[in-house]
Design an enzyme around this catalytic site. Structure first.
Site, PDB file in Angstrom:
ATOM      1  N   ASP A 131     -13.887 -16.482   8.331  1.00 35.33           N
ATOM      2  CA  ASP A 131     -12.512 -16.127   8.000  1.00 35.33           C
ATOM      3  C   ASP A 131     -11.780 -15.851   9.308  1.00 35.33           C
ATOM      4  O   ASP A 131     -11.908 -14.767   9.894  1.00 35.33           O
ATOM      5  CB  ASP A 131     -12.523 -14.893   7.087  1.00 35.33           C
ATOM      6  CG  ASP A 131     -11.124 -14.406   6.760  1.00 35.33           C
ATOM      7  OD1 ASP A 131     -10.158 -14.878   7.381  1.00 35.33           O
ATOM      8  OD2 ASP A 131     -11.000 -13.526   5.883  1.00 35.33           O
ATOM      9  N   TYR A 174       0.821  -1.219   0.000  1.00 30.22           N
ATOM     10  CA  TYR A 174       0.000   0.000   0.000  1.00 30.22           C
ATOM     11  C   TYR A 174       0.853   1.266   0.000  1.00 30.22           C
ATOM     12  O   TYR A 174       0.609   2.191   0.772  1.00 30.22           O
ATOM     13  CB  TYR A 174      -0.954   0.035   1.207  1.00 30.22           C
ATOM     14  CG  TYR A 174      -1.773  -1.219   1.357  1.00 30.22           C
ATOM     15  CD1 TYR A 174      -2.830  -1.484   0.490  1.00 30.22           C
ATOM     16  CD2 TYR A 174      -1.487  -2.149   2.351  1.00 30.22           C
ATOM     17  CE1 TYR A 174      -3.581  -2.640   0.621  1.00 30.22           C
ATOM     18  CE2 TYR A 174      -2.229  -3.309   2.481  1.00 30.22           C
ATOM     19  CZ  TYR A 174      -3.266  -3.540   1.614  1.00 30.22           C
ATOM     20  OH  TYR A 174      -4.001  -4.681   1.745  1.00 30.22           O
ATOM     21  N   TYR A 233     -12.748  -7.309   6.023  1.00 31.15           N
ATOM     22  CA  TYR A 233     -11.557  -7.430   5.165  1.00 31.15           C
ATOM     23  C   TYR A 233     -11.260  -8.912   4.956  1.00 31.15           C
ATOM     24  O   TYR A 233     -11.204  -9.679   5.923  1.00 31.15           O
ATOM     25  CB  TYR A 233     -10.340  -6.736   5.798  1.00 31.15           C
ATOM     26  CG  TYR A 233      -9.099  -6.898   4.938  1.00 31.15           C
ATOM     27  CD1 TYR A 233      -8.914  -6.098   3.809  1.00 31.15           C
ATOM     28  CD2 TYR A 233      -8.154  -7.893   5.210  1.00 31.15           C
ATOM     29  CE1 TYR A 233      -7.808  -6.278   2.988  1.00 31.15           C
ATOM     30  CE2 TYR A 233      -7.046  -8.072   4.403  1.00 31.15           C
ATOM     31  CZ  TYR A 233      -6.876  -7.258   3.294  1.00 31.15           C
ATOM     32  OH  TYR A 233      -5.788  -7.431   2.473  1.00 31.15           O
ATOM     33  N   LYS A 283      -1.995 -16.676   8.362  1.00 32.71           N
ATOM     34  CA  LYS A 283      -1.198 -15.823   9.239  1.00 32.71           C
ATOM     35  C   LYS A 283      -0.402 -16.591  10.311  1.00 32.71           C
ATOM     36  O   LYS A 283       0.711 -17.013  10.048  1.00 32.71           O
ATOM     37  CB  LYS A 283      -2.080 -14.752   9.887  1.00 32.71           C
ATOM     38  CG  LYS A 283      -2.487 -13.658   8.899  1.00 32.71           C
ATOM     39  CD  LYS A 283      -3.136 -12.519   9.626  1.00 32.71           C
ATOM     40  CE  LYS A 283      -3.636 -11.443   8.679  1.00 32.71           C
ATOM     41  NZ  LYS A 283      -2.598 -10.518   8.253  1.00 32.71           N
TER      42      LYS A 283
HETATM   43  N1  PLP Z   1      -8.611 -12.417   5.833  1.00 31.76           N
HETATM   44  C1  PLP Z   1      -8.354 -11.658   6.907  1.00 31.76           C
HETATM   45  C2  PLP Z   1      -9.366 -11.594   8.016  1.00 31.76           C
HETATM   46  C3  PLP Z   1      -7.157 -10.944   7.003  1.00 31.76           C
HETATM   47  O1  PLP Z   1      -6.929 -10.165   8.086  1.00 31.76           O
HETATM   48  C4  PLP Z   1      -6.221 -11.042   5.951  1.00 31.76           C
HETATM   49  C5  PLP Z   1      -4.962 -10.287   5.989  1.00 31.76           C
HETATM   50  O2  PLP Z   1      -4.806  -9.325   6.713  1.00 31.76           O
HETATM   51  C6  PLP Z   1      -6.522 -11.855   4.838  1.00 31.76           C
HETATM   52  C7  PLP Z   1      -7.722 -12.526   4.817  1.00 31.76           C
HETATM   53  C8  PLP Z   1      -5.572 -11.972   3.685  1.00 31.76           C
HETATM   54  O3  PLP Z   1      -4.457 -12.716   4.060  1.00 31.76           O
HETATM   55  P1  PLP Z   1      -3.102 -12.594   3.226  1.00 31.76           P
HETATM   56  O4  PLP Z   1      -2.583 -11.205   3.453  1.00 31.76           O
HETATM   57  O5  PLP Z   1      -2.220 -13.656   3.809  1.00 31.76           O
HETATM   58  O6  PLP Z   1      -3.435 -12.859   1.800  1.00 31.76           O
END
Ligand code: PLP
Length: 425
Positions: free
Chosen positions: A242, A14, A141, A271
């Site tokens: 998620d 970003y 997100y 993560k």
């Molecule tokens: N889903 C959530 C809730 C996230 O916080 C993130 C990343 O911050 C992602 C998906 C995307 O993961 P990545 O950055 O490993 O592609």
């Protein structure tokens, strides 16, 4: 380090190539400390974007990586398997909600989300129903790839930039009742209205359980999640959780959905899966979803990345699960939560503060004005801490091994920033 080369040629997350922000050169990391090239040591308040939960350079994770690299770093997963993948998936299934029985290993969080959405679409296709919409929440997100972006908050992820290319999904109002507040049934009304109206077109609901992370660091009431599960059952819609940011103890539970005592149909993790060592993610699902998907026209699930099930990543992830199995994370995240609950409320007295909130090893200060990124980042480094805010959010997600003095130093640095209006726009 050749920072001039970095500035001229390397894109950071970003950031602009025209006016790149300062990047701080890191040479090593140990425990909760990040060491800069000039020798300064910063207390890490970010866990490298929620991932380094056990701290850096951990002997148990290092040993797993060394051992695995001497055997094999990678081998294709098509038609082959290996012990690191089997060990990891056994541990994942043991930790995850009981109904989840099948694991799809993928490369990153965003890809795990793509996989989950594809699973839901294939599920309904196999059942002979054409459902192509996803219902999700504002302020959410889910990643930066296209399908993940299409279910991320339209304003935050600038849907307008990709109009005509991004599929359009359904967004319900985000939960307004905070985790520690009294539940207000009105909070679910918009979601209920949207699922009632569109359920025949909805393949799945996708959302972040309990904590909406990068979309606003919002911590909401478990009852919202319970009501979502009930409504998904009532209207026969799949529920994708998620847990890429929240999974593996960050909210004080192994998975955030445990706060609401519910199980998803599909779960995404990433993560912290490898303790922050390398990229790996997984999408878990129930036998019902897996078997329906594979019983359909395609006869299989249509996905298979080159580095699927990377043995090196699986070995380190297994070692990270072993550390979690020692159960110290529960005490550690409880201690961090207690410190945040002691230290954050007093920050509310500062004029610049709009709200403070916390849960498990997450502490958030929402400000009334956006931060001046360059200035506030320099301030934090001067104070010997690493905190990377965005917009009006200064937040901390320290490694679980952080001691009280580390957390206090992080919060002190934030408090000092709040006394300096020039660090804000
Ligand atoms: N889903 C959530 C809730 C996230 O916080 C993130 C990343 O911050 C992602 C998906 C995307 O993961 P990545 O950055 O490993 O592609």
């Amino acid at each position: 380090m050749d920072l001039d080369f970095d500035r001229r040629h390397i894109w950071h997350p970003y950031t602009s190539t025209l006016t790149p922000l300062t990047c701080y050169p890191v040479t090593s990391a140990q425990g909760v400390f990040l060491k800069l090239e000039d020798g300064r040591e910063l207390i890490d308040g970010m866990s490298s974007w929620w991932s380094a939960i056990h701290g850096y350079n951990h002997p148990h994770l290092n040993q797993a990586a060394h051992q695995q690299i001497d055997a094999m770093s990678h081998v294709m997963f098509g038609g082959m398997t290996h012990q690191p993948a089997i060990d990891l998936c056994k541990k994942l299934l043991a930790l995850a909600p009981d109904n989840l029985q099948h694991v799809f290993l993928a490369d990153s969080g965003s890809v795990a989300v793509e996989v989950s959405l594809k699973m839901a679409l294939q599920y309904w296709h196999a059942k002979g129903e054409s459902r192509s919409k996803f219902l999700t929440l504002r302020d959410g997100y889910h990643g930066d790839t296209f399908a993940a972006m299409s279910v991320t908050d339209p304003d935050n992820s600038m849907h307008s930039l990709y109009k005509g290319f991004l599929p359009e999904h359904i967004f319900a109002r985000s939960p307004q009742t905070g985790f520690w507040q009294e539940w207000n049934e009105r909070d679910i009304e918009d979601f209920k209205h949207k699922i009632t109206e569109h359920h025949r077109d909805i393949a799945a609901v996708i959302l972040e359980p309990i904590v909406q992370g990068a979309g606003g660091m919002r911590i909401y009431h478990p009852q919202f999640l319970q009501r979502v599960r009930q409504l998904c059952d009532e209207f026969n819609v799949l529920l994708i959780l998620d847990e890429i940011a929240t999974g593996f103890g960050r909210t004080g539970k192994m998975f955030a959905c445990e706060h609401a005592a519910i199980e998803p149909d599909i779960l995404c993790v990433g993560k912290a899966l490898t303790g922050g060592y390398m990229t790996l993610s997984a999408t878990l699902t129930s036998s019902n979803v897996a078997n329906t998907v594979c019983g359909g026209e395609a006869g299989c699930f249509m996905h298979g990345p080159t580095f699927m099930g990377n043995p090196l990543a699986c070995a380190v992830a297994t070692a990270s699960m072993e550390l979690l199995e020692r159960n110290e994370w529960q005490q550690q995240t409880k201690q961090i939560e207690r410190l945040f609950s002691d230290l954050l409320p007093k920050l509310k007295q500062h004029d610049l503060v709009a709200d403070v909130r916390w849960l498990g090893a997450i502490g958030v200060i929402e400000t009334k004005r956006p931060v001046n990124m360059e200035a506030i980042q320099a301030h934090f480094v001067d104070q010997g801490v690493w905190i990377r805010p965005f917009a009006k959010l200064i937040y901390m997600m320290p490694p679980y091994i952080s001691e009280p003095e580390h957390i206090e130093k992080l919060v002190d640095a934030v408090e000092l920033a709040l006394k300096n209006p020039h660090l804000f726009q």
